[in-house]
Design a protein around this motif. Structure first.
Motif, PDB file in Angstrom:
ATOM      1  N   CYS A  32      51.779 -44.004  -3.958  1.00 13.92           N
ATOM      2  CA  CYS A  32      50.387 -43.696  -3.747  1.00 13.92           C
ATOM      3  C   CYS A  32      49.810 -43.324  -5.048  1.00 13.92           C
ATOM      4  O   CYS A  32      48.652 -43.694  -5.644  1.00 13.92           O
TER       5      CYS A  32
ATOM      6  N   ASN B 171      47.705 -45.704  -7.550  1.00 12.00           N
ATOM      7  CA  ASN B 171      46.175 -45.319  -8.105  1.00 12.00           C
ATOM      8  C   ASN B 171      46.152 -45.428  -9.540  1.00 12.00           C
ATOM      9  O   ASN B 171      44.887 -45.853 -10.176  1.00 12.00           O
TER      10      ASN B 171
ATOM     11  N   LYS C 249      45.095 -49.189 -10.425  1.00 13.32           N
ATOM     12  CA  LYS C 249      43.888 -49.486  -9.879  1.00 13.32           C
ATOM     13  C   LYS C 249      43.019 -49.560 -11.252  1.00 13.32           C
ATOM     14  O   LYS C 249      41.932 -50.289 -10.952  1.00 13.32           O
TER      15      LYS C 249
ATOM     16  N   LEU D 240      46.955 -52.128  -4.159  1.00 13.09           N
ATOM     17  CA  LEU D 240      45.998 -52.255  -3.239  1.00 13.09           C
ATOM     18  C   LEU D 240      44.837 -52.752  -3.922  1.00 13.09           C
ATOM     19  O   LEU D 240      43.712 -53.144  -3.137  1.00 13.09           O
ATOM     20  N   ASN D 241      44.848 -52.818  -5.092  1.00 13.57           N
ATOM     21  CA  ASN D 241      43.541 -53.113  -5.940  1.00 13.57           C
ATOM     22  C   ASN D 241      43.851 -54.507  -6.905  1.00 13.57           C
ATOM     23  O   ASN D 241      44.989 -54.133  -8.035  1.00 13.57           O
TER      24      ASN D 241
ATOM     25  N   SER E 260      47.628 -54.446   3.076  1.00 15.99           N
ATOM     26  CA  SER E 260      46.372 -54.825   2.917  1.00 15.99           C
ATOM     27  C   SER E 260      45.671 -54.721   1.498  1.00 15.99           C
ATOM     28  O   SER E 260      46.311 -54.245   0.742  1.00 15.99           O
TER      29      SER E 260
ATOM     30  N   HIS F  14      42.544 -53.247  -0.913  1.00 14.49           N
ATOM     31  CA  HIS F  14      41.491 -52.328  -0.910  1.00 14.49           C
ATOM     32  C   HIS F  14      40.233 -53.020  -1.449  1.00 14.49           C
ATOM     33  O   HIS F  14      39.103 -52.917  -1.062  1.00 14.49           O
ATOM     34  N   SER F  15      40.500 -53.580  -2.896  1.00 12.09           N
ATOM     35  CA  SER F  15      39.553 -53.997  -3.574  1.00 12.09           C
ATOM     36  C   SER F  15      40.234 -55.486  -4.196  1.00 12.09           C
ATOM     37  O   SER F  15      41.175 -55.380  -4.792  1.00 12.09           O
TER      38      SER F  15
ATOM     39  N   GLN G 218      38.329 -54.626   1.563  1.00 10.71           N
ATOM     40  CA  GLN G 218      37.145 -53.674   1.673  1.00 10.71           C
ATOM     41  C   GLN G 218      36.180 -54.015   0.721  1.00 10.71           C
ATOM     42  O   GLN G 218      34.746 -53.679   1.128  1.00 10.71           O
ATOM     43  N   GLN G 219      36.491 -54.257  -0.406  1.00  9.89           N
ATOM     44  CA  GLN G 219      35.398 -54.381  -1.575  1.00  9.89           C
ATOM     45  C   GLN G 219      35.959 -55.569  -2.258  1.00  9.89           C
ATOM     46  O   GLN G 219      36.952 -55.750  -2.738  1.00  9.89           O
TER      47      GLN G 219
ATOM     48  N   SER H  94      36.636 -55.877   7.890  1.00  7.09           N
ATOM     49  CA  SER H  94      37.060 -54.678   7.110  1.00  7.09           C
ATOM     50  C   SER H  94      35.987 -54.513   5.742  1.00  7.09           C
ATOM     51  O   SER H  94      36.107 -53.252   5.111  1.00  7.09           O
TER      52      SER H  94
END
Length: 388
Positions: free
Chosen positions: A32, A36, A39, A64-65, A95, A97-98, A125-126, A150
């Motif tokens: 995680c 980050n 990202k 995630l991004n 999934s 995130h952006s 999400q974004q 979402s």
């Protein structure tokens, strides 16, 4: 000489140990934390981390991004192939995130459809699209993107989409129950089966809406911005192909509004706006355009209960011309809640200080004690009471 070599060897070995410790500490971080870090990197650099060590070899596949930027590539086919490869090799169980896709230069709708479909199927999400899309026929956004449960932020920036007299059509209604922020540029609205243009009423969580250089397919129909949660609205150069049309607001929680560009629309309100705090009217009017006064009056009437009002120089000039005609003068509303009036003045203007003061005094004749804030050359003067 031997002593110097020995010291150099000791320093080198110490540096190597420090580098090994640093690498070990980085490798020991949880996924995680490493995700980050990724990202803040473009997708190209994220994929390149696979060569760092075994720890990083497949880590990018679960990022995630994703930020795709064509400026990182010299050739369009290479960029398009890179995007497709990343999406196909990514861990499909994860999934998103952006997802941010930026393309300088022209692209066709095929890759755009691929990206939107992938994002929607992975619970994005974004989602941001910023492209110059060249079309030979009208393009309808894939239904999956405007039915994505979402999605919290949707930004669609299309550039020069009318080169072939085509349209990027939005759905008649967005089914986005968790959407909070929406930015749309160079897209086309159309009426639903009931003959109404009301695309935002189903976005129950929508808080911020920016409509930029958009187009209305049938300019004789009003567009209804209906939303009970919407608090921040920006309209930039909403164009109706030279036809003056109407935007009807049904937004009881609206607190901040910005109108910019060349307004071709009249405003009306279908509800009370008790929470209206700030309004900015920063527009450039067409010279000798016959509906300037009608459009400006409609704006002022809708925003009569605002507390802080900002007017651009062109708006001030148009308002001064308006006040010279008695029929328009009587249509001006009373700003009964206004606390601050901000005037963006030019350093060299054709209006005298006396003319500006007379205009302000009439505009605020039914207002409470209001501060007038005069801005010149991006510098703000001290607030002072109008004294009337």
């Amino acid at each position: 000489m031997k002593r110097t070599r020995r010291i150099a060897r000791i320093e080198r070995e110490s540096m190597e140990r420090d580098m090994e410790n640093l690498q070990d500490r980085l490798s020991d971080l949880p996924d995680c934390v490493l995700h980050n870090i990724m990202k803040f990197m473009n997708a190209k650099h994220v994929v390149q981390t696979c060569v760092l060590s075994k720890r990083w070899k497949n880590l990018w596949k679960s990022s995630l991004n994703l930020t795709f930027d064509s400026s990182d590539f010299l050739w369009v086919p290479v960029f398009n192939n890179f995007v497709s490869r990343v999406l196909s090799c990514r861990d499909n169980s994860m999934s998103i995130h952006s997802l941010d896709f930026r393309r300088k230069g022209c692209i066709g709708p095929k890759i755009l459809h691929e990206i939107m479909t992938y994002a929607a199927s992975h619970d994005v999400q974004q989602f941001t699209i910023n492209v110059n899309l060249v079309l030979k026929q009208d393009f309808m956004l894939p239904s999956c993107i405007y039915n994505c449960p979402s999605l919290k932020s949707l930004k669609l920036y299309f550039w020069f989409p009318y080169a072939f007299a085509t349209h990027i059509k939005l759905p008649t209604s967005f089914n986005l129950p968790t959407l909070e922020t929406m930015y749309i540029k160079h897209v086309t609205f159309s009426e639903n089966e009931n003959g109404c243009v009301e695309p935002f009423s189903s976005c129950n969580m929508l808080n911020t809406l920016v409509i930029d250089h958009c187009y209305l397919l049938n300019a004789t129909k009003p567009i209804h911005i209906s939303n009970s949660k919407l608090s921040n609205l920006t309209i930039r150069s909403f164009r109706g192909d030279g036809v003056t049309y109407e935007i009807a607001l049904s937004t009881p929680n609206l607190s901040e509004v910005t109108i910019q560009g060349f307004p071709d629309h009249k405003l009306s309100s279908m509800c009370n706006v008790p929470n209206l705090e700030k309004v900015k009217i920063e527009v450039t009017w067409y010279e000798s355009f016959p509906t300037n006064h009608v459009v400006l009056i409609s704006m002022l009437q809708v925003f009569a209960k605002v507390k802080i009002l900002t007017l651009s120089w062109k708006t001030i000039k148009t308002l001064n011309d308006l006040l010279s005609t008695s029929s328009f003068r009587t249509q001006l509303p009373a700003f009964v809640r206004l606390r601050t009036l901000k005037l963006k003045m030019k350093s060299f203007s054709t209006m005298s200080n006396m003319a500006v003061r007379e205009m302000v005094e009439y505009l605020l004749h039914n207002s409470p004690a209001t501060n007038v804030d005069v801005l010149k050359c991006c510098k703000c003067s001290t607030l002072y009471p109008l004294g009337i």
